[in-house]
Design an enzyme around this catalytic site. Structure first.
Site, PDB file in Angstrom:
ATOM      1  N   GLU A  24       0.837  -1.202   0.000  1.00 42.69           N
ATOM      2  CA  GLU A  24       0.000   0.000   0.000  1.00 42.69           C
ATOM      3  C   GLU A  24       0.865   1.243   0.000  1.00 42.69           C
ATOM      4  OE1 GLU A  24      -3.727   0.333   2.332  1.00 42.69           O
ATOM      5  OE2 GLU A  24      -2.696   1.982   3.346  1.00 42.69           O
ATOM      6  N   TYR A  56      -6.727   7.011  -0.102  1.00 42.33           N
ATOM      7  CA  TYR A  56      -7.627   8.114  -0.427  1.00 42.33           C
ATOM      8  C   TYR A  56      -7.850   8.880   0.864  1.00 42.33           C
ATOM      9  CZ  TYR A  56     -11.838   9.880  -2.973  1.00 42.33           C
ATOM     10  OH  TYR A  56     -12.779  10.616  -3.644  1.00 42.33           O
ATOM     11  N   ALA A  58      -8.989  11.443   3.994  1.00 47.97           N
ATOM     12  CA  ALA A  58     -10.261  11.676   4.681  1.00 47.97           C
ATOM     13  C   ALA A  58     -11.071  12.737   3.949  1.00 47.97           C
ATOM     14  CB  ALA A  58     -10.015  12.108   6.129  1.00 47.97           C
ATOM     15  N   ASP A 116     -12.815   7.581   6.505  1.00 46.94           N
ATOM     16  CA  ASP A 116     -12.751   8.391   7.723  1.00 46.94           C
ATOM     17  C   ASP A 116     -13.244   9.797   7.430  1.00 46.94           C
ATOM     18  OD1 ASP A 116     -11.571   6.318   9.207  1.00 46.94           O
ATOM     19  OD2 ASP A 116      -9.592   6.841   8.420  1.00 46.94           O
ATOM     20  N   TYR A 155     -11.118  -5.804  10.345  1.00 46.44           N
ATOM     21  CA  TYR A 155     -10.505  -5.291  11.576  1.00 46.44           C
ATOM     22  C   TYR A 155     -10.391  -6.429  12.600  1.00 46.44           C
ATOM     23  CZ  TYR A 155     -11.516  -0.870   9.354  1.00 46.44           C
ATOM     24  OH  TYR A 155     -11.552   0.168   8.449  1.00 46.44           O
ATOM     25  N   ALA A 162     -17.432   0.129  15.852  1.00 47.36           N
ATOM     26  CA  ALA A 162     -18.297  -1.045  15.964  1.00 47.36           C
ATOM     27  C   ALA A 162     -18.740  -1.252  17.411  1.00 47.36           C
ATOM     28  CB  ALA A 162     -17.570  -2.289  15.463  1.00 47.36           C
ATOM     29  N   ASP A 168     -19.105  -6.170  13.911  1.00 44.19           N
ATOM     30  CA  ASP A 168     -18.121  -5.820  12.895  1.00 44.19           C
ATOM     31  C   ASP A 168     -17.993  -6.947  11.871  1.00 44.19           C
ATOM     32  OD1 ASP A 168     -16.410  -3.778  11.998  1.00 44.19           O
ATOM     33  OD2 ASP A 168     -14.655  -4.812  12.788  1.00 44.19           O
ATOM     34  N   GLN A 186      -6.776  -4.338   8.893  1.00 40.05           N
ATOM     35  CA  GLN A 186      -6.032  -3.316   9.612  1.00 40.05           C
ATOM     36  C   GLN A 186      -4.779  -3.964  10.185  1.00 40.05           C
ATOM     37  OE1 GLN A 186      -5.135  -0.484  10.231  1.00 40.05           O
ATOM     38  NE2 GLN A 186      -6.177   0.498  11.936  1.00 40.05           N
ATOM     39  N   ARG A 280       7.829   3.869   1.939  1.00 37.73           N
ATOM     40  CA  ARG A 280       9.240   3.550   2.172  1.00 37.73           C
ATOM     41  C   ARG A 280       9.441   2.081   1.836  1.00 37.73           C
ATOM     42  NH1 ARG A 280      12.197   6.967   5.519  1.00 37.73           N
ATOM     43  NH2 ARG A 280      13.459   5.180   6.139  1.00 37.73           N
TER      44      ARG A 280
END
Length: 301
Positions: A24, A56, A58, A116, A155, A162, A168, A186, A280
């Site tokens: 990512e 993307y 918040a 978020d 998660y 949740a 969840d 996550q 990185r």
């Protein structure tokens, strides 16, 4: 290779490198950050990731930069990019337009998230009056628009919003039932938490692949801020004590710790890993190397 054989090997020497990885990235804010990101892409591309995702911000704050980064990956590399897309601060019509732009640019994989809210909203999510109310609705809408491959979020220790882990998991199942291909978790630092989550997911009827999210520690203070519901074990606090001012030793400790987490997941049957690189390459590359992954000849960005 059995679990005992994996754990009995000296360090990581016996791992055969039969893993799959994905990475990512986040969209750069400046030319210097763009150069750093591209250096990271060039370094990690030879490890032949299954896909690479681009986040993307918040409230859609990085919409244009996310699109530009994904478009460049499509045009200038052989990598398979996955663009993050959220429900926040956008109508269904706006999201349809963004989805069309990605499809026209050659993007076939979307990471669909509720998203978020921006800090100005006080951290509370409120659906756009003409938008999607949640990620499950977003997945359904995207699948109707185009035949995207879609990943969603999971998660292991529960989403902060949740009411329970069971609720969840119900939400995760709705997202997958709506047409998502896989979930990406996550980050977490406890293998026990992962395997408890995995068992509960199977018991809830979730059979789609769930990729564990691996976060090599680049800054321990930042990890504390980002942790949300993620438990930071006491042994980990002790391991990184005093190292935020010593980036060299911190990096060595971080790579070995991340690889050990993956080794224990591998012993439990996990073969797919998703790395949060924070743009990185060094720690993710070192972790993959310790797991036995080697560059694919001729595979470049």
């Amino acid at each position: 290779m059995t679990k005992d054989q994996v754990l009995d090997q000296p360090l990581f020497g016996g791992l055969p490198g039969d893993i799959a990885v994905s990475f990512e990235f986040f969209p750069p804010k400046s030319e210097a950050m763009a150069a750093q990101l591209w250096e990271t892409v060039v370094t990690l591309a030879p490890l032949a990731p299954k896909f690479v995702s681009v986040t993307y911000g918040a409230g859609g704050t990085t919409r244009e930069r996310t699109h530009a980064t994904v478009a460049r990956l499509v045009k200038e590399t052989d990598l398979v990019p996955a663009a993050h897309l959220t429900c926040v601060a956008a109508s269904k019509a706006e999201i349809d337009e963004i989805a069309d732009q990605y499809w026209d640019a050659g993007v076939r994989h979307i990471v669909a998230l509720r998203g978020d809210p921006p800090p100005s909203d006080g951290g509370r999510f409120a659906p756009h009056p003409e938008g999607y109310r949640n990620a499950a609705e977003l997945v359904e809408g995207l699948k109707k628009r185009h035949d995207f491959e879609i990943s969603v979020a999971a998660y292991p220790e529960g989403h902060p919003d949740a009411v329970s882990l069971e609720a969840d998991l119900d939400n995760l199942k709705r997202k997958l039932d709506a047409g998502a291909t896989r979930a990406i978790s996550q980050f977490f630092f406890s293998t026990d938490a992962w395997f408890r989550f995995q068992d509960k997911a199977l018991a809830a009827g979730i059979t789609a692949p769930i990729l564990p999210g691996i976060m090599p520690v680049t800054n321990f203070a930042a990890i504390r801020r980002m942790s949300g519901n993620t438990e930071i074990p006491a042994w980990m606090e002790a391991m990184f004590e005093g190292l935020d001012e010593r980036p060299g030793p911190r990096g060595l400790v971080s790579a070995v710790m991340a690889a050990d987490l993956c080794r224990r997941l591998y012993a439990g049957g996990v073969r797919d890993f998703h790395f949060y690189t924070l743009n990185r390459a060094d720690l993710s590359y070192a972790t993959c190397h310790l797991l036995g992954l080697r560059p694919v000849t001729g595979k470049t960005a």
